[in-house]
Motif scaffolding. Structure first.
Motif, short mmCIF file in Angstrom:
data_model
loop_
_atom_site.label_atom_id
_atom_site.label_comp_id
_atom_site.label_asym_id
_atom_site.label_seq_id
_atom_site.Cartn_x
_atom_site.Cartn_y
_atom_site.Cartn_z
N PHE A 45 -6.16 -30.18 -9.32
CA PHE A 45 -4.99 -31.06 -9.25
C PHE A 45 -3.94 -30.34 -8.41
N ALA A 46 -3.16 -31.10 -7.67
CA ALA A 46 -2.26 -30.52 -6.66
C ALA A 46 -1.23 -29.57 -7.25
N ILE A 69 0.99 -38.74 -8.02
CA ILE A 69 0.42 -39.82 -7.21
C ILE A 69 -0.48 -39.26 -6.10
N ILE A 70 -0.18 -38.03 -5.66
CA ILE A 70 -0.99 -37.36 -4.64
C ILE A 70 -2.43 -37.21 -5.10
N ASP A 71 -2.62 -36.98 -6.40
CA ASP A 71 -3.94 -36.69 -6.94
C ASP A 71 -4.86 -37.91 -7.00
N LYS A 72 -4.33 -39.07 -6.67
CA LYS A 72 -5.18 -40.26 -6.57
C LYS A 72 -6.27 -40.05 -5.52
N TYR A 73 -5.95 -39.23 -4.53
CA TYR A 73 -6.89 -38.98 -3.43
C TYR A 73 -7.46 -37.57 -3.59
N ALA A 78 10.54 -33.68 -4.12
CA ALA A 78 10.47 -35.04 -3.59
C ALA A 78 9.81 -35.95 -4.62
N PRO A 79 10.11 -37.25 -4.61
CA PRO A 79 9.59 -38.15 -5.65
C PRO A 79 8.07 -38.22 -5.70
N TRP A 80 7.40 -38.04 -4.56
CA TRP A 80 5.93 -38.13 -4.56
C TRP A 80 5.27 -36.92 -5.22
N TRP A 81 6.06 -35.89 -5.53
CA TRP A 81 5.52 -34.73 -6.24
C TRP A 81 5.80 -34.81 -7.74
N ASN A 82 6.33 -35.91 -8.21
CA ASN A 82 6.64 -36.03 -9.63
C ASN A 82 5.34 -36.11 -10.45
N TYR A 83 5.25 -35.28 -11.47
CA TYR A 83 4.07 -35.24 -12.32
C TYR A 83 4.18 -36.32 -13.39
N SER A 87 -5.52 -42.45 2.64
CA SER A 87 -4.57 -41.33 2.66
C SER A 87 -4.79 -40.45 3.88
N GLN A 88 -3.82 -40.44 4.77
CA GLN A 88 -3.91 -39.54 5.92
C GLN A 88 -3.93 -38.08 5.49
#
Length: 306
Positions: free
Chosen positions: A111-112, A136-140, A123-128, A183-184
């Motif tokens: 997990f990231a 949300i990053i871990d979806k990919y 940043a909001p996209w790093w919120n656990y 996801s790029q």
């Protein structure tokens, strides 16, 4: 051919050397001025923790001081460029040990970031998400697991407890089984994996990577002021373009030059919308880094005035 003038190059250089972190300053000097690999390695030591993992804000969008697989992927990305140096190898060995200790067998990867990321500006996209047990990053899956598996493969002599071949096979099959790519960032990680592998294994990824990049690379210039994956985001040098056409590459190079003409630097196309004071710091760090990356890609395509 549109080229970045010496004057604009000097303005970018001034920003990086005055506003960037020591790491970006030394990366610039090493690429454009003179070799200083040991300085870069010493800079990276400031981000490596005693457990071998990296943290301490090496990724400017989260300030978590503790180690995380995501931050460690960045540390190893740099260290792998300088693994001719003994100091880099010592750090790589410690990072590999960290990856072995944090590997999640049921995920066949990592997990990231840990939940503690929420305790520090980010940043909001790093919120656990406590409910989902991940960001949300871990979806990919491949971000950062695919890249990290590449380092395990490259430095397998330092791996004690993981079956590298089995994990690598999972990574290859994971991406090759898909037809749709969302996801790029996951594809960036697979590109990093691709570059660590011998040709026979890399060839198994090449067709899928080209398919993914065709889907994800945004070629609409009028949308590039937003946070979208541009063609050159997938390319490190002119010798490997993953099927991206020459016109799109040249348009993207022109865009970088026009952007620098407008701002004297390349400015991030995203913002945190939270932790305002920390974002001001992160924005400067990102500006230095993406300006440096822009200069490097312009240089590789001979778009800087000599």
């Amino acid at each position: 051919m549109n080229q970045l003038t010496k004057e604009l190059f000097e303005k970018c250089k001034k920003y990086i050397l005055e506003k960037g972190r020591p790491l970006e300053q030394h990366l610039f000097i090493n690429y454009f001025v003179k070799p200083c690999e040991l300085d870069i390695i010493n800079d990276l030591k400031k981000y490596q923790n005693t457990d071998g993992g990296f943290g301490n804000g090496i990724e400017s969008d989260f300030t978590l001081p503790y180690s995380s697989p995501m931050a460690t992927s960045i540390g190893l990305r740099y260290l792998s460029r300088y693994d001719n140096q003994n100091e880099a190898i010592l750090m790589i060995k410690k990072a590999i040990a960290y990856l072995e200790n944090t590997y999640v067998p049921e995920r066949k990867g990592w997990f990231a970031v840990p939940r503690e990321v929420n305790d520090f500006p980010h940043a909001p996209w790093w919120n656990y998400d406590e409910e989902k047990g991940m960001t949300i990053i871990d979806k990919y899956w491949g971000n950062p697991s695919a890249e990290l598996i590449g380092y395990l493969y490259k430095y397998r002599e330092y791996v004690a407890n993981l079956d590298v071949d089995n994990i690598l096979e999972y990574a290859i099959n994971n991406i090759n089984s898909r037809e749709v790519f969302e996801s790029q960032h996951e594809i960036y990680c697979y590109i990093d994996l691709y570059h660590t592998l011998p040709k026979k294994l890399a060839d198994r990824l090449e067709g899928t990577l080209e398919k993914a990049i065709r889907q994800l690379a945004n070629t609409h210039v009028d949308e590039w002021e937003d946070y979208v994956p541009k063609p050159l985001d997938f390319i490190d040098n002119p010798n490997k373009t993953y099927g991206i056409d020459e016109e799109s590459i040249n348009t993207n190079l022109d865009y970088y030059i026009d952007n620098i003409k407008k701002n004297n630097i390349i400015i991030p196309t995203w913002a945190w919308n939270d932790y305002e004071e920390q974002w001001k710091i992160a924005k400067v760090e990102w500006t230095a880094l993406i300006t440096l990356n822009g200069l490097c890609i312009l240089d590789k395509f001979n778009r800087i005035e000599k």
